[in-house]
Scaffold this motif. Sequence first.
Motif, PDB file in Angstrom:
ATOM      1  N   THR A  93       0.815  -1.222   0.000  1.00 33.40           N
ATOM      2  CA  THR A  93       0.000   0.000   0.000  1.00 33.40           C
ATOM      3  C   THR A  93       0.846   1.268   0.000  1.00 33.40           C
ATOM      4  O   THR A  93       0.319   2.365   0.213  1.00 33.40           O
ATOM      5  CB  THR A  93      -0.935   0.011   1.222  1.00 33.40           C
ATOM      6  N   ASP A  94       2.120   1.145  -0.257  1.00 31.44           N
ATOM      7  CA  ASP A  94       3.020   2.300  -0.309  1.00 31.44           C
ATOM      8  C   ASP A  94       2.903   2.981  -1.680  1.00 31.44           C
ATOM      9  O   ASP A  94       3.532   2.563  -2.654  1.00 31.44           O
ATOM     10  CB  ASP A  94       4.455   1.844  -0.059  1.00 31.44           C
ATOM     11  N   ARG A  95       2.119   4.022  -1.758  1.00 26.25           N
ATOM     12  CA  ARG A  95       1.818   4.644  -3.049  1.00 26.25           C
ATOM     13  C   ARG A  95       2.952   5.516  -3.585  1.00 26.25           C
ATOM     14  O   ARG A  95       2.808   6.098  -4.661  1.00 26.25           O
ATOM     15  CB  ARG A  95       0.512   5.439  -2.941  1.00 26.25           C
ATOM     16  N   SER A  96       4.039   5.569  -2.878  1.00 23.64           N
ATOM     17  CA  SER A  96       5.214   6.240  -3.432  1.00 23.64           C
ATOM     18  C   SER A  96       5.926   5.341  -4.457  1.00 23.64           C
ATOM     19  O   SER A  96       6.806   5.786  -5.187  1.00 23.64           O
ATOM     20  CB  SER A  96       6.206   6.621  -2.324  1.00 23.64           C
ATOM     21  N   LEU A  99       2.385   0.716  -8.628  1.00 24.42           N
ATOM     22  CA  LEU A  99       1.699  -0.514  -8.253  1.00 24.42           C
ATOM     23  C   LEU A  99       2.343  -1.737  -8.906  1.00 24.42           C
ATOM     24  O   LEU A  99       2.457  -2.793  -8.283  1.00 24.42           O
ATOM     25  CB  LEU A  99       0.219  -0.429  -8.638  1.00 24.42           C
ATOM     26  N   ARG A 102       5.243  -2.783  -6.897  1.00 25.63           N
ATOM     27  CA  ARG A 102       4.824  -3.380  -5.630  1.00 25.63           C
ATOM     28  C   ARG A 102       4.361  -4.822  -5.836  1.00 25.63           C
ATOM     29  O   ARG A 102       4.709  -5.720  -5.053  1.00 25.63           O
ATOM     30  CB  ARG A 102       3.686  -2.567  -5.008  1.00 25.63           C
ATOM     31  N   GLU A 152      -5.926  -0.746  -3.641  1.00 26.79           N
ATOM     32  CA  GLU A 152      -4.919  -0.066  -4.459  1.00 26.79           C
ATOM     33  C   GLU A 152      -5.314  -0.092  -5.931  1.00 26.79           C
ATOM     34  O   GLU A 152      -5.104   0.892  -6.654  1.00 26.79           O
ATOM     35  CB  GLU A 152      -3.553  -0.734  -4.271  1.00 26.79           C
ATOM     36  N   THR A 153      -5.903  -1.174  -6.378  1.00 23.77           N
ATOM     37  CA  THR A 153      -6.372  -1.267  -7.761  1.00 23.77           C
ATOM     38  C   THR A 153      -7.520  -0.296  -8.006  1.00 23.77           C
ATOM     39  O   THR A 153      -7.557   0.400  -9.033  1.00 23.77           O
ATOM     40  CB  THR A 153      -6.827  -2.703  -8.079  1.00 23.77           C
ATOM     41  N   ALA A 155      -8.071   2.479  -6.556  1.00 18.04           N
ATOM     42  CA  ALA A 155      -7.591   3.861  -6.529  1.00 18.04           C
ATOM     43  C   ALA A 155      -7.005   4.289  -7.870  1.00 18.04           C
ATOM     44  O   ALA A 155      -6.996   5.489  -8.183  1.00 18.04           O
ATOM     45  CB  ALA A 155      -6.543   4.025  -5.434  1.00 18.04           C
ATOM     46  N   LEU A 156      -6.545   3.327  -8.677  1.00 13.34           N
ATOM     47  CA  LEU A 156      -5.877   3.661  -9.932  1.00 13.34           C
ATOM     48  C   LEU A 156      -6.651   3.240 -11.181  1.00 13.34           C
ATOM     49  O   LEU A 156      -6.285   3.639 -12.285  1.00 13.34           O
ATOM     50  CB  LEU A 156      -4.488   2.996  -9.969  1.00 13.34           C
ATOM     51  N   ASN A 214       2.381   4.115 -12.636  1.00 10.32           N
ATOM     52  CA  ASN A 214       1.561   4.663 -11.531  1.00 10.32           C
ATOM     53  C   ASN A 214       1.597   3.764 -10.308  1.00 10.32           C
ATOM     54  O   ASN A 214       1.775   2.568 -10.394  1.00 10.32           O
ATOM     55  CB  ASN A 214       0.112   4.834 -11.981  1.00 10.32           C
TER      56      ASN A 214
END
Length: 214
Positions: A93-96, A99, A102, A152-153, A155-156, A214
């Motif tokens: 879940t680290d959006r820096s 994806l 990750r 996370e999916t 969100a993008l 992203n």
Amino acid sequence: MDGQTERPARDGEDGATRRRLPPAERRQQIVDEAVRFFAEVGLEGKTRELARRLGVTQSLIFNYFATKDELIDAVYEKVYIGRLSPAWPERLTDRSVPLRDRLLAFYSEYSALIFEREWMRIFMFSGLAGASLNRRYLEHLGDVILLPLLAETEALAQTDAPPKMEDVWNLHGGIVYIGIRQHIYRMPKPAKPQEEIARAIDKYLLYFGIDSEN
């Protein structure tokens, strides 16, 4: 397996000899051999046979585990839960980090831990026997790994239809199948498993219109 109440024979009943070990070391020895034993013969395997392989009495096993269910729970902790890193949810879940990166990092580490004969065969035997191990593991995996991955999916995603949990399970199952193919079906594994994992991840991201950066 649920409801296992197999009880010990008396000392000496099975003719086993015993070498004294510190309790913690003996318990670990029993669990380690139980993992190999159940992976080979299934969860119906008898503790008497496990004791014979260990070179101890059956009653000694039940000094450490009151029932066969308790022993199987210890196998579950070692084979399943013990291989899930507590750092994975935070890293996923680290959006820096993109994806795709990750996902690649997670499934590279995860596959290295589960693409093993013992993990795959115990998982198969547990499912066939209707034991609770699979259900407990998959529920845990869903809560700590796959639900965060779904968020996370979402969100993008750039598609009209939102991602569903089934989509995440399809990704996960497709990757796990690489190990099943090798250890259950005895088919050759891909020459480059990591490339197959990357291909599955790219297909998943493309389906939801997620840019790999992203």
